[in-house]
Design a protein around this motif. Structure first.
Motif, mmCIF file in Angstrom:
data_model
loop_
_atom_site.group_PDB
_atom_site.id
_atom_site.type_symbol
_atom_site.label_atom_id
_atom_site.label_comp_id
_atom_site.label_asym_id
_atom_site.label_seq_id
_atom_site.Cartn_x
_atom_site.Cartn_y
_atom_site.Cartn_z
ATOM 1 N N TYR A 5 36.927 43.668 43.720
ATOM 2 C CA TYR A 5 37.994 42.877 43.113
ATOM 3 C C TYR A 5 38.709 43.647 42.003
ATOM 4 N N GLN B 74 42.710 44.581 42.107
ATOM 5 C CA GLN B 74 43.622 44.006 41.121
ATOM 6 C C GLN B 74 44.231 45.099 40.256
ATOM 7 N N ILE C 121 43.033 53.776 39.709
ATOM 8 C CA ILE C 121 43.977 53.967 40.813
ATOM 9 C C ILE C 121 43.246 54.194 42.134
ATOM 10 N N GLN D 139 49.980 40.845 35.974
ATOM 11 C CA GLN D 139 48.554 41.104 36.200
ATOM 12 C C GLN D 139 47.822 41.145 34.861
ATOM 13 N N ASP E 204 45.313 37.822 33.159
ATOM 14 C CA ASP E 204 43.875 38.071 33.128
ATOM 15 C C ASP E 204 43.289 38.424 34.488
ATOM 16 N N PHE E 205 44.103 39.023 35.359
ATOM 17 C CA PHE E 205 43.588 39.327 36.687
ATOM 18 C C PHE E 205 42.584 40.471 36.638
ATOM 19 N N GLU F 228 44.764 48.191 41.121
ATOM 20 C CA GLU F 228 45.759 48.911 41.929
ATOM 21 C C GLU F 228 47.048 48.100 42.064
ATOM 22 N N ILE F 229 46.875 46.774 42.259
ATOM 23 C CA ILE F 229 48.073 45.928 42.341
ATOM 24 C C ILE F 229 48.865 46.030 41.040
ATOM 25 N N ILE G 99 48.876 48.479 38.714
ATOM 26 C CA ILE G 99 49.526 49.786 38.523
ATOM 27 C C ILE G 99 50.650 49.980 39.544
ATOM 28 N N GLY G 100 50.362 49.615 40.804
ATOM 29 C CA GLY G 100 51.371 49.790 41.845
ATOM 30 C C GLY G 100 52.617 48.963 41.585
ATOM 31 N N PRO H 119 37.254 40.735 48.710
ATOM 32 C CA PRO H 119 38.245 40.812 47.630
ATOM 33 C C PRO H 119 37.777 40.187 46.311
ATOM 34 N N GLN H 120 36.824 39.253 46.338
ATOM 35 C CA GLN H 120 36.463 38.625 45.068
ATOM 36 C C GLN H 120 35.245 39.291 44.439
#
Lengths: 379, 639
Positions: A240, A244, A340, A264, A268-269, A246-247, A249-250, A235-236
């Motif tokens: 990453y 991030q 996406i 988000q 600055d994610f 996708e999170i 936009i979702g 994940p990092q």
């Protein structure tokens, strides 16, 4: 002398009266929306650094003004001049792509892509897209037969392959993909047969595989690709960005979290959010509705380009317009697709919307050419 | 118009694009409509931990750019109390054995509200490399323990100028509430004294910020966003000269040590000479060249996190308050060093005349004091010295002449011209030097006396202003209190022709937070004193005689007056229940009447002015002008 509504035919057919208002509207709409999105993407981190909150917006507005001036300049000359100078423009840009690899060019994040000139960045690969379009259009418009021969397809492919290789080793996979899409788009319209295109696609795949095997591809590109193929992994690291984004936009849902309200975005994610990942701001802050509106604007933009391709009075104009349409389409698709999670992460800006002067100027030049072809369709 | 086949091909191409849009829209529908809840909860679990990186504190340099205070990295052991948890006893025991710090001390360090519960607390400073490597190697056994390199203050010249420089320490709970410290966090290191405190906001610098993504379990998932690097604090340039400062401190120390072997002529026994101060100032600008206070302390003690024991020791009665800067915080009766100002006021108000003669008998009694028990004011000698001018009265420091002036000033009440003129010289109010907690001193007036009586009837039982109050003020006694820096500022005004220059120890700030030119610190020289140039020059001429032929002559035997002009005044201040306080205030220059320096020395319980302070000042002057240094030996009293 023909009379239409009391005016002479020649006045009615004057180029200036035949600007495409829909195309102009869509271009400006995307650019202005882009300014708001850039502000949203950058204001929080600029505030943290005690800098002017609209620092990036101001720079983009300057580029936008330059772009409009450039567009007006392009519109005044007949687009057929471009055919005359296509070889020179193409050659000069290829030369610049070679020079940018030398110490004249500026290195950033491991890639050597632009020249630093009196405070401005000049990225030759952004203009190479247009250069290739004009070059291919100029070459293929001289073909008199209905269908293209194998030799002609091969020559066109070589013309595209030279800048593609130069861009690929920068490394800039994104622009390479765009150049390939331009080649395919123009070949299709110029009359390449399906069999020829299939062979072309196959050899491209083999070449790509060879490039990976020979280690020409940089580590980070590989990692991004692996991250794309195995999304739950790491994940990092490479994946990453994708997660991030996708999170972001979702979490926007149907109507979004509101302008400047995306967590988000504000925290600055998402790296490079004002450039390559600008679409995440639309997704998070304006939701599905906002995302679809933006896609619709792009659809109109591409529709107008293809429409102009069919309206053009000569094959050169048709190929140029089709090439530009393909260019916008592939950039939009790869860029939105990577945010996406349906395309791998490659550094492609979203046309007119992403922060970045060279890209914006090149896109305005392209719109200028489209308008030019549209205006002079009767002459 | 384009032919039909081409149009068909363009449509074919457009079909591809339609497929693209369908793919994108479908995926967006999935992400934003079907799976939105899941992503929204993921977004809310995403959290950021902000880690601050400490900025290097600004350097402090002297007038030549020599480093006075710098930074060095120190390995600091930090404990995260939240992570320590139930492992605390074992981990603290291990740490105690490794670092040779008792467990209770570690617990004491941890038991603090100076840090957020999740912020690591420093428990040990300056650990060795091998200790650090041991902790790193056995990280599993030291749960919650981390070692970081943090900048700490370093003092290349040891204790030199400790009082001016001040020291640093953790921000206090009160300071955290203070709006002046807005933006500071618990555990921040701030200036606690001296210029470290006054120029805190420039020296502090800006912390760097690094953001880390943290998941719901607190696991660090790596950095996000762009790092904001720390910006070091500005460099503070002082007017202090390292060499002059060292000479001043050495001379004060030597003079005090020598005095302790010398008999106190007034009370018998050896002089205690237990504290003192020296100020060297440029009278033309107010720039302080040197400022010493004794006893002193080691500011480095504070940079490694001072222990309570060390602090208690510094503040105990036996140590005689080394943290106090006696040059600006010590309040003393000025004694005879006050006489030049009284003389100037007397000449200015017409009480005295430059050419007139005044009797100098052994005692003085106020003319109206016809009660049975007369208050008798004594001269320092029992001999009648005959009649003399104001100048001669300054040279031999005749008290009885100045008692009479005091009486004459009493007659002018309630206009109080003496207090007005003393106020003009800067007494009774802070000099506004750029150092903290300066004392304003006292110039007593009838109103002041009433106020003190009202507020503190036991300390000030008397509510009536007597002639004796003015008479005592004439020789700098009574309730009058001054700081050595006030004396230096007032003598500077005599030296520079009547300007009151705001004394200052800093000259300039340079650094990343400021423009390229830096920020000059140049407080003004303000106002003209209400004295004529002639009056001031008259006093200077009188003071020029003091080291040559007057009360300070014993201390200046063999001094090369042909090379360096020195004018000065001794002072022997009386304090009930203590030995006399020794004063000497001087001006020195390459040419007569053009002072480069004003030098003031005060030694608590140092006896007469000529005994302890005059030799100290002489040695400082010798150092400033590169003359052979004398031994600062006590000289016979003559005052």
């Amino acid at each position: 002398m023909d009379l239409i509504a009391g005016r002479t035919w020649s006045i009615e057919r004057r180029p200036i009266r035949h600007l495409d208002p829909v195309l102009i509207f869509v271009t400006l709409a995307l650019s202005v929306i882009g300014l708001f999105l850039i502000y949203s993407a950058t204001h929080a981190s600029l505030a943290a650094q005690h800098l002017d909150l609209s620092l990036y917006v101001k720079k983009q507005v300057t580029a936008l003004a330059l772009g409009i001036i450039l567009l007006l300049l392009v519109v005044t000359f007949d687009y057929r001049f471009a055919k005359v100078y296509a070889g020179i423009v193409y050659g000069a840009l290829v030369l610049l792509l070679i020079l940018v690899r030398t110490p004249f060019g500026t290195t950033s994040a491991g890639a050597q892509r632009w020249f630093q000139l009196a405070g401005f960045q000049f990225t030759p690969s952004e203009y190479m897209k247009l250069g290739l379009i004009i070059m291919l259009a100029a070459y293929l418009s001289e073909v008199k037969s209905q269908d293209l021969s194998v030799e002609q397809v091969l020559r066109a492919t070589v013309l595209a392959a030279i800048p593609m290789i130069l861009v690929f080793i920068q490394p800039d996979v994104g622009t390479t993909i765009v150049l390939a899409a331009i080649l395919v788009g123009i070949l299709v319209v110029a009359g390449a047969r399906p069999k020829q295109l299939a062979v072309l696609a196959l050899s491209a795949l083999i070449l790509l595989f060879g490039a990976f095997q020979l280690g020409v591809v940089k580590d980070y590109q590989l990692q991004r690709l692996y991250g794309f193929l195995d999304s739950k992994n790491d994940p990092q690291g490479a994946n990453y960005n994708k997660q991030q984004s996708e999170i972001g936009i979702g979490s926007g849902g149907i109507t979004g979290r509101g302008f400047l309200n995306g967590t988000q975005t504000n925290l600055d994610f998402i790296p490079e959010q004002h450039t390559d990942f600008i679409f995440t701001v639309v997704g998070e802050e304006f939701g599905f509705v906002g995302a679809v509106v933006m896609l619709l604007l792009f659809a109109i933009l591409i529709w107008r380009a293809f429409r102009i391709a069919t309206l053009s009075k000569d094959p050169f104009g048709t190929y140029v317009a089709a090439g530009i349409g393909s260019m916008f389409a592939i950039q939009m698709f790869v860029n939105v697709g990577m945010t996406i999670g349906i395309m791998p992460i490659t550094g492609i800006p979203l046309p007119f919307v992403s922060y970045g002067g060279s890209s914006l100027l090149a896109n305005y030049l392209a719109v200028g050419l489209l308008l030019n072809i549209h205006m002079r369709r009767f002459k | 118009m384009t032919e039909g086949r081409t149009v068909a091909r363009v449509r074919f191409l457009a079909l591809f694009v339609v497929v693209m849009f369908v793919a994108l829209s479908a995926r967006l529908w999935f992400l934003q409509v079907l799976a939105s809840d899941q992503f929204r909860s993921q977004a809310s679990r995403n959290s950021v931990r902000i880690v601050q990186t400490v900025a290097n504190r600004g350097k402090i340099v002297d007038d030549q750019g020599s480093l006075l205070v710098g930074n060095r990295p120190s390995r600091v052991v930090l404990i995260n109390r939240q992570r320590l948890g139930s492992q605390a006893p074992v981990v603290l025991q291990r740490l105690s054995e490794l670092l040779h710090i008792p467990v209770w001390r570690l617990r004491q360090s941890l038991n603090t509200d100076q840090y957020y519960s999740y912020t690591p607390v420093p428990v040990a400073f300056g650990i060795s490399k091998s200790e650090w490597l041991y902790i790193e190697q056995y990280q599993g056994s030291f749960r919650g323990v981390s070692v970081e390199q943090l900048p700490v203050r370093t003092y290349p010249n040891g204790r030199t100028a400790a009082h001016v420089l001040g020291y640093t320490g953790q921000i206090s709970a009160q300071q955290l509430k203070d709006p002046a410290y807005a933006g500071y966090d618990p555990g921040d290191i701030v200036g606690k004294a001296g210029v470290e405190q006054v120029y805190e906001k420039y020296l502090q610098g800006t912390k760097g910020i690094r953001k880390y993504l943290v998941d719901a379990s607190g696991q660090n998932l790596g950095p996000i966003g762009t790092e904001q690097p720390p910006v070091p604090g500005d460099t503070l340039h002082l007017t202090l000269d390292l060499k002059a400062q060292q000479i001043a401190e050495e001379s004060l120390k030597l003079g005090m040590e020598n005095a302790r072997h010398y008999n106190d002529s007034s009370q018998g026994g050896l002089l205690k000479a237990n504290a003192g101060a020296v100020v060297v100032m440029d009278p033309n600008t107010g720039a302080i060249v040197a400022m010493a206070s004794s006893p002193t302390y080691d500011p480095a003690l504070f940079s490694g996190g001072i222990t309570q024991q060390q602090l208690d020791k510094l503040q105990s009665a036996g140590s005689n308050q080394p943290l106090i800067d006696r040059a600006i915080q010590g309040l003393y009766p000025p004694g005879s060093t006050y006489k030049p100002f009284v003389a100037a006021a007397a000449l200015q108000t017409g009480i005295a005349n430059e050419n007139a003669y005044y009797p100098c008998p052994a005692t003085y009694t106020a003319p109206t004091d016809t009660t049975g028990q007369q208050t008798v004011f004594h001269n320092w000698t029992t001999a009648n010295l005959g009649s003399m001018t104001v100048a001669q009265a300054l040279i031999v420091s005749c008290d009885t002449v100045f008692y009479k002036f005091g009486w004459d000033f009493y007659q002018k009440s309630p206009a109080e011209p003496l207090q007005r003129d003393l106020g003009a010289f800067g007494f009774g109010k802070p000099t506004l030097v750029d150092l903290p907690n300066e004392q304003p001193g006292v110039v007593p007036t009838p109103e002041w006396l009433h106020k003190m009586h009202r507020e503190n009837p036991t300390g000030f039982p008397r509510n009536t202003w007597y002639p004796g109050d003015d008479i005592q003020m004439g020789i700098g006694q009574g309730d009058t209190l001054v700081t050595p820096l006030q004396i230096a500022t007032a003598y500077s005004a005599i030296a520079n022709g009547g300007k009151i220059c705001q004394p200052h120890v800093a000259s300039e700030l340079t650094g990343p937070g400021l423009s390229k030119k830096g920020k000059a610190i140049d407080p003004p020289c303000r106002g003209k004193l209400p004295f004529t140039a002639g009056q001031l020059s008259y006093i200077r001429n009188a003071l020029t005689q003091v080291p040559m032929h007057g009360t300070a002559a014993p201390a200046f035997g063999g001094f090369p007056f042909s090379q360096v002009w020195v004018a000065g005044k001794t002072g022997t201040a009386e304090k009930i229940g203590q030995q006399n306080y020794s004063w000497f205030a001087a001006m020195a220059g390459k040419t007569p009447n053009h002072a480069d320096y004003v030098i003031v020395s005060l030694v608590e319980q140092g006896g007469h002015g000529a005994t302890t302070s005059a030799p100290i000042v002489r040695r400082v002057i010798e150092g400033l002008y590169g003359l052979n240094l004398s031994a600062a030996n006590p000289s016979a009293p003559n005052d």
